[in-house]
Design a protein around this motif. Sequence first.
Motif, PDB file in Angstrom:
ATOM      1  N   ALA A   3     -23.963   7.918  22.031  1.00 24.18           N
ATOM      2  CA  ALA A   3     -24.255   9.375  21.743  1.00 24.18           C
ATOM      3  C   ALA A   3     -24.906  10.020  22.654  1.00 24.18           C
ATOM      4  CB  ALA A   3     -24.885   9.440  20.370  1.00 24.18           C
ATOM      5  N   LEU A   4     -25.990   9.306  23.655  1.00 24.13           N
ATOM      6  CA  LEU A   4     -26.417   9.948  24.701  1.00 24.13           C
ATOM      7  C   LEU A   4     -25.850  10.296  25.991  1.00 24.13           C
ATOM      8  CD1 LEU A   4     -30.024   8.320  24.209  1.00 24.13           C
ATOM      9  CD2 LEU A   4     -29.075  10.052  23.080  1.00 24.13           C
ATOM     10  N   ARG A   8     -23.271  15.762  25.316  1.00 26.99           N
ATOM     11  CA  ARG A   8     -23.981  15.452  24.033  1.00 26.99           C
ATOM     12  C   ARG A   8     -23.766  16.362  22.998  1.00 26.99           C
ATOM     13  NH1 ARG A   8     -28.332  14.693  28.068  1.00 26.99           N
ATOM     14  NH2 ARG A   8     -28.538  12.375  28.534  1.00 26.99           N
ATOM     15  N   VAL A  12     -28.287  16.301  19.420  1.00 28.48           N
ATOM     16  CA  VAL A  12     -28.857  15.460  20.285  1.00 28.48           C
ATOM     17  C   VAL A  12     -29.476  15.854  21.448  1.00 28.48           C
ATOM     18  CG1 VAL A  12     -28.168  13.068  21.304  1.00 28.48           C
ATOM     19  CG2 VAL A  12     -27.093  13.776  19.187  1.00 28.48           C
ATOM     20  N   ARG A  13     -28.721  16.590  22.099  1.00 25.56           N
ATOM     21  CA  ARG A  13     -29.198  17.210  23.469  1.00 25.56           C
ATOM     22  C   ARG A  13     -30.573  17.914  23.272  1.00 25.56           C
ATOM     23  NH1 ARG A  13     -25.301  20.418  24.388  1.00 25.56           N
ATOM     24  NH2 ARG A  13     -26.291  22.345  23.994  1.00 25.56           N
TER      25      ARG A  13
END
Length: 198
Positions: A3-4, A8, A12-13
Amino acid sequence: MNALAAPRHPLVRHALTDARTWCAGQTIDERPALVHAVRVAVTLTRHLPDASPELTAAALLHDAPEFAPPDVDLDGILTARYGPEVPRIIRALQIEHHALDQPDPPITTDDLPVLLASTADKIVALASLRRRAHSSGDPDAFFTARPGLLRLLPHFQDLHQAAAGRVPASMTDQLGHVLDLLHQDTATARTRLQEPGP
C-alpha cells in the motif's frame, strides 16, 4: 506490491507525510522512528494486501501519541484528517503498549483492526531486537540486560496462539517464527533470570 507503493491512497499518502513529520529526530530500536513505522505498515499490507487505507494509516501513525508535539490536539487532528477509525486504532495500540508494563498484560483479540496492526508491530519490533542482539557481538549479554523483554516472551507466545485464526496465517507464521528464534536466542539469558539471587 504494497500500500505504500505509488500511487498511494490519499489517506496513506497523508499518513506518510505526518509520520515523517512527527518521527523526525526520533529513534526506535536505534534506528529512525520513521523506518519502524514504514516497516510496520509494509508488514501489515504484505500479509493483508486488501488492508483498508484507514488501517494502513493507523499502522504508519501508531507511535503518534509518543512523538507528536504534546501541545497539539492529536485526536482532533487525526479525526479531521483520517476519520474516527484511525485515532481509535492508534489509541487502542497505545493502551496495549502501556499494558506491557503491567505484571500480567491482558490479551484481547476481539478488535481485529487493532490485532492486525499490533501483530505487525510485534513482528517488526521483535525481529529488530534479534538483529540488534546479533550485531552487538554478544547476544547473551544483550538479552540478559533486558529482563523486561525476557519476562514478556511468554505473553507474546500466548498472544500469538490467541491470534491464530484471527489474523492471516502467513502473519501468524511469521510472528511464530520470530518468537521461536527469540526463544532459542534467549535460552541462556532466561536461565540466568530464573536463578535465585545471592
